[in-house]
Scaffold this motif. Structure first.
Motif, mmCIF file in Angstrom:
data_model
loop_
_atom_site.group_PDB
_atom_site.id
_atom_site.type_symbol
_atom_site.label_atom_id
_atom_site.label_comp_id
_atom_site.label_asym_id
_atom_site.label_seq_id
_atom_site.Cartn_x
_atom_site.Cartn_y
_atom_site.Cartn_z
ATOM 1 N N ASP A 1 0.841 -1.177 0.000
ATOM 2 C CA ASP A 1 0.000 0.000 0.000
ATOM 3 C C ASP A 1 0.894 1.251 0.000
ATOM 4 N N PRO A 2 0.819 2.073 -1.013
ATOM 5 C CA PRO A 2 1.678 3.257 -1.113
ATOM 6 C C PRO A 2 1.537 4.247 0.044
ATOM 7 N N ARG A 3 0.403 4.224 0.731
ATOM 8 C CA ARG A 3 0.249 5.145 1.864
ATOM 9 C C ARG A 3 1.287 4.879 2.945
ATOM 10 N N HIS A 4 1.768 3.646 2.980
ATOM 11 C CA HIS A 4 2.723 3.270 4.025
ATOM 12 C C HIS A 4 4.176 3.385 3.580
ATOM 13 N N TYR A 5 4.420 3.913 2.412
ATOM 14 C CA TYR A 5 5.798 4.152 1.981
ATOM 15 C C TYR A 5 6.513 5.073 2.957
ATOM 16 N N MET A 6 5.808 6.022 3.485
ATOM 17 C CA MET A 6 6.418 7.035 4.346
ATOM 18 C C MET A 6 6.397 6.657 5.829
ATOM 19 N N THR A 7 5.692 5.609 6.199
ATOM 20 C CA THR A 7 5.553 5.238 7.606
ATOM 21 C C THR A 7 6.897 4.980 8.291
ATOM 22 N N PRO A 8 7.812 4.195 7.700
ATOM 23 C CA PRO A 8 9.108 4.021 8.386
ATOM 24 C C PRO A 8 9.848 5.337 8.588
ATOM 25 N N TYR A 125 6.814 13.832 5.882
ATOM 26 C CA TYR A 125 6.531 12.430 5.505
ATOM 27 C C TYR A 125 5.081 12.086 5.833
ATOM 28 N N TRP A 126 4.592 12.569 6.968
ATOM 29 C CA TRP A 126 3.198 12.319 7.328
ATOM 30 C C TRP A 126 2.267 12.957 6.300
ATOM 31 N N ARG A 127 2.564 14.203 5.913
ATOM 32 C CA ARG A 127 1.741 14.883 4.893
ATOM 33 C C ARG A 127 1.814 14.143 3.560
ATOM 34 N N ALA A 128 2.999 13.695 3.192
ATOM 35 C CA ALA A 128 3.152 12.973 1.927
ATOM 36 C C ALA A 128 2.381 11.660 1.959
ATOM 37 N N SER A 129 2.332 11.016 3.120
ATOM 38 C CA SER A 129 1.615 9.742 3.208
ATOM 39 C C SER A 129 0.123 9.912 2.934
ATOM 40 N N VAL A 132 0.336 10.394 -1.335
ATOM 41 C CA VAL A 132 1.157 9.626 -2.274
ATOM 42 C C VAL A 132 0.333 8.597 -3.051
ATOM 43 N N GLN A 133 -0.618 7.952 -2.420
ATOM 44 C CA GLN A 133 -1.419 6.956 -3.137
ATOM 45 C C GLN A 133 -2.219 7.615 -4.261
ATOM 46 N N ARG A 134 -2.841 8.744 -3.989
ATOM 47 C CA ARG A 134 -3.607 9.453 -5.008
ATOM 48 C C ARG A 134 -2.703 9.903 -6.159
ATOM 49 N N GLU A 135 -1.514 10.393 -5.840
ATOM 50 C CA GLU A 135 -0.576 10.831 -6.865
ATOM 51 C C GLU A 135 -0.109 9.685 -7.739
ATOM 52 N N ILE A 136 0.152 8.540 -7.133
ATOM 53 C CA ILE A 136 0.584 7.360 -7.894
ATOM 54 C C ILE A 136 -0.551 6.903 -8.806
#
Length: 142
Positions: A1-8, A125-129, A132-136
């Motif tokens: 799930d791309p939303r979690h790319y930024m989680t780490p 990173y939180w804002r990007a999360s 990011v899914q919508r952008e992808i």
């Protein structure tokens, strides 16, 4: 799930400041060195998600250039401007400390204060999360 790319990266940037402060606060060199292992690992948690998002958001013909540009900017900002900024901050703090304070304390205080700067990328990173899914999906539908 791309939303979690930024989680780490979020968790890494949130865990880094307290560990850095503990490492810089201690008077024991071996404990400080041991404590620096963890912030270094936490700080590096962001690279995977950023690289994955970058690769998914760009067309194949510009991915290598984007990776090179990200590395170059990171190195220039971190190794170039960062060292100078900490030096200036240390000098300003040194002037504010009493004359009886050891000179190395200003460096310690400058680094402790700079640890707070890790909260800024955590916020981004939180804002990007959130986006990011919508952008992808937007990129892949084109």
């Amino acid at each position: 799930d791309p939303r979690h790319y930024m989680t780490p990266g979020i968790f890494g940037m949130l865990l880094t400041p307290p560990m850095l402060v503990f490492a810089w606060w201690t008077e024991t060199w071996w404990l400080a060195l041991l404590l620096m292992i963890f912030p270094t690992m936490f700080d590096n948690l962001s690279y995977g998600g950023v690289a994955a998002a970058t690769q998914r958001l760009l067309s194949p013909n510009v991915r290598a250039s984007a990776s090179a540009l990200m590395a170059m900017v990171g190195i220039l900002v971190g190794a170039g401007m960062g060292v100078s900024a900490f030096g200036v901050l240390s000098d300003v703090i040194r002037e504010a400390l009493p004359a009886s304070a050891p000179p190395h304390q200003s460096v310690r205080y400058a680094l402790m204060g700079a640890a707070v700067s890790f909260l800024l990328p955590a916020f981004f990173y939180w804002r990007a999360s959130k986006h990011v899914q919508r952008e992808i999906q937007k990129f892949e539908s084109v």
